[in-house]
Design an enzyme around this catalytic site. Sequence first.
Site: not given
Length: 323
Positions: A38, A107
């Site tokens: 992330h 994402e």
Amino acid sequence: MVHIGYTMMTEQAGPRDLVDHVVRAEDVGFDFSVVSDHYFPWLRSQGHSPYAWSVLGAAAQATSRIPLMTYVTCPSVRYHPAVVAQKAATMQQLSEGRFRLGLGSGENLNEHVVGRGWPPARVRHEMLEEAVHIIRALFDGGQVTHHGTHFQVDSARLWDLPDAPPPIGIAVSGARSCALAGRSADLVIATEPEKELLDAFDRHGGTGKPRVGQLPVSYDPDRDTAVHRAHDQFRWSGLGWKVNSELPHPDSFEQATKSVTPDDVAAAIPCGDDPDDFVTAVRSYADAGFDEIALVQIGGDSQHQFLDWSEKTLLPALHDALG
């Protein structure tokens, strides 16, 4: 036989702690480990997001047995696939063959930071398939030049190749991604215990390949504390990937989860210290056909407590129940 894994969740712990946690996970007997990749945490309360690939390199040196895997890396926006291939080949060497490359379509939360915009899902899947083609070509050795729909590669070559390339896993959430994984992956990855995903994967060529799931849990001797922690840091997980893949910032997830209650979270995530609740949740994945399930203990500060309990109580209970 079901293999139980441990998740290094970069959104909830710093780099040195993550390595410390996976060393302990190896010691207590987890079968494999995965790491999230992330740029942002899902919620501000999680509070972290170090560079996963640096963590992986350190983990490879600090451990000796436990397999390592990205869960998952997006090789198409924030990272160019030629760079992902180089990173993965290096990790396979550092870990002496213990690395698997988990890939997904990404994402918006993490990929928007490079300023390329966020393409629709159909385009993201096209990009992922083309990226896998490039990565495999580089794993094969030799010089690679590629002029594709989404990527350009100019005379690339990996100069340090492992004896065997890392297996490639692809994350699935619907029909299109299952078809892609069946065609292109060595294993399939999912975050929901949905047999339909595995059936679709099999129909497109996935029969006999490993299938890896992931399950959030919140251990604490005090169940109310466990529920509060799960609600504070993991209430986003119930939104579903069609939502989670689109929101651009932790504040977006704060807004989207305002109506989620602690009871909602406790109904979806095993909380407390009753091993039967955890076994039941893991069994739902095993019954769906997953042969590897990675647990995510919610809360960076609770990892050692969870790992001690896993050694004494949870892992024996899971082995007794599931083999």
